[in-house]
Design a protein around this motif. Sequence first.
Motif, short mmCIF file in Angstrom:
data_model
loop_
_atom_site.label_atom_id
_atom_site.label_comp_id
_atom_site.label_asym_id
_atom_site.label_seq_id
_atom_site.Cartn_x
_atom_site.Cartn_y
_atom_site.Cartn_z
N VAL A 44 0.85 -1.19 0.00
CA VAL A 44 0.00 0.00 0.00
C VAL A 44 0.88 1.24 0.00
CG1 VAL A 44 -1.75 1.28 1.31
CG2 VAL A 44 -1.84 -1.22 1.23
N ILE A 45 0.53 2.23 -0.83
CA ILE A 45 1.22 3.52 -0.85
C ILE A 45 0.19 4.64 -0.76
CG2 ILE A 45 3.19 2.67 -2.19
CD1 ILE A 45 1.94 4.13 -4.64
N GLN A 46 0.65 5.83 -0.43
CA GLN A 46 -0.18 7.04 -0.44
C GLN A 46 0.12 7.81 -1.71
OE1 GLN A 46 -2.54 6.39 2.39
NE2 GLN A 46 -2.60 8.53 1.82
N ALA A 47 -0.90 8.23 -2.42
CA ALA A 47 -0.77 9.11 -3.58
C ALA A 47 -1.67 10.30 -3.30
CB ALA A 47 -1.17 8.39 -4.86
N ASN A 61 -4.99 9.89 -1.33
CA ASN A 61 -5.59 8.59 -1.65
C ASN A 61 -4.65 7.45 -1.30
OD1 ASN A 61 -8.26 9.09 -3.07
ND2 ASN A 61 -6.90 10.54 -4.08
N THR A 62 -5.25 6.28 -1.04
CA THR A 62 -4.50 5.07 -0.74
C THR A 62 -4.55 4.16 -1.95
OG1 THR A 62 -5.13 5.27 1.58
CG2 THR A 62 -4.37 3.11 0.84
N CYS A 63 -3.40 3.63 -2.35
CA CYS A 63 -3.32 2.74 -3.50
C CYS A 63 -2.75 1.40 -3.06
CB CYS A 63 -2.42 3.33 -4.58
SG CYS A 63 -3.00 4.91 -5.23
N THR A 64 -3.39 0.31 -3.51
CA THR A 64 -2.96 -1.04 -3.19
C THR A 64 -2.53 -1.73 -4.47
OG1 THR A 64 -4.57 -1.10 -1.39
CG2 THR A 64 -3.66 -3.21 -2.09
N THR A 95 -8.07 4.60 -4.12
CA THR A 95 -9.29 5.32 -3.76
C THR A 95 -9.35 6.58 -4.61
OG1 THR A 95 -8.17 6.48 -1.97
CG2 THR A 95 -9.30 4.42 -1.38
N HIS A 96 -10.51 7.19 -4.70
CA HIS A 96 -10.67 8.37 -5.55
C HIS A 96 -11.22 9.54 -4.74
CE1 HIS A 96 -9.71 6.08 -9.12
NE2 HIS A 96 -10.51 5.14 -8.68
N ASP A 97 -10.66 9.76 -3.55
CA ASP A 97 -11.09 10.87 -2.70
C ASP A 97 -10.62 12.19 -3.28
OD1 ASP A 97 -12.15 9.00 -0.91
OD2 ASP A 97 -10.27 8.88 0.21
N LEU A 98 -11.44 13.22 -3.13
CA LEU A 98 -11.02 14.57 -3.52
C LEU A 98 -10.03 15.07 -2.49
CD1 LEU A 98 -14.38 16.20 -4.65
CD2 LEU A 98 -12.51 15.40 -6.09
#
Length: 160
Positions: free
Chosen positions: A49-52, A55-58, A67-70
């Motif tokens: 898992v990383i942070q972009a 958002n969190t990406c797996t 995830t597609h959070d604003l």
Amino acid sequence: MLNMDCFSTECVSGCMCPSGLVFDGKGGCTQAELCPCVHNGAEYQPGDVIQADCNTCTCKDRKWDCTHDLCHGTCAIYGDGHYITFDGKRFTFNGGCEYTLTQDYCSNNNNANGTFRVITENIPCGTTGTTCSKAIKLFLGVRQMGSFNLPFQKKCRDQT
């Protein structure tokens, strides 16, 4: 680049992986779902898992599932025409002019200005060619909602 297939960075004449396997880029073959994901040149294993931004990406099936959070952001103006953008880049704009700090294009009625705008008005100040922010203007739609004059001192040279 968040999503990319397994690939080789070198040519290997006549080598192929058996059906159902893919080349792992290191001289071997692996199942496609075990291929790593790549982000900023680093490899991540499935399940990592990383942070972009916010958002969190797996890593899953050699692609990033994010995830597609604003994401919230902040921009700033300071000093002699110095600007920091929402993505942290820095710029300097010297000169008496109006600059658009931020605006959107979310309007459904084809309004070229979007639903909001924030504009700063810069003016020359001092005797060395510096600029100062004179006002910040807020527009909602096509209506100006406010103009906030900023305190500044205009120093003039002695004309003697």
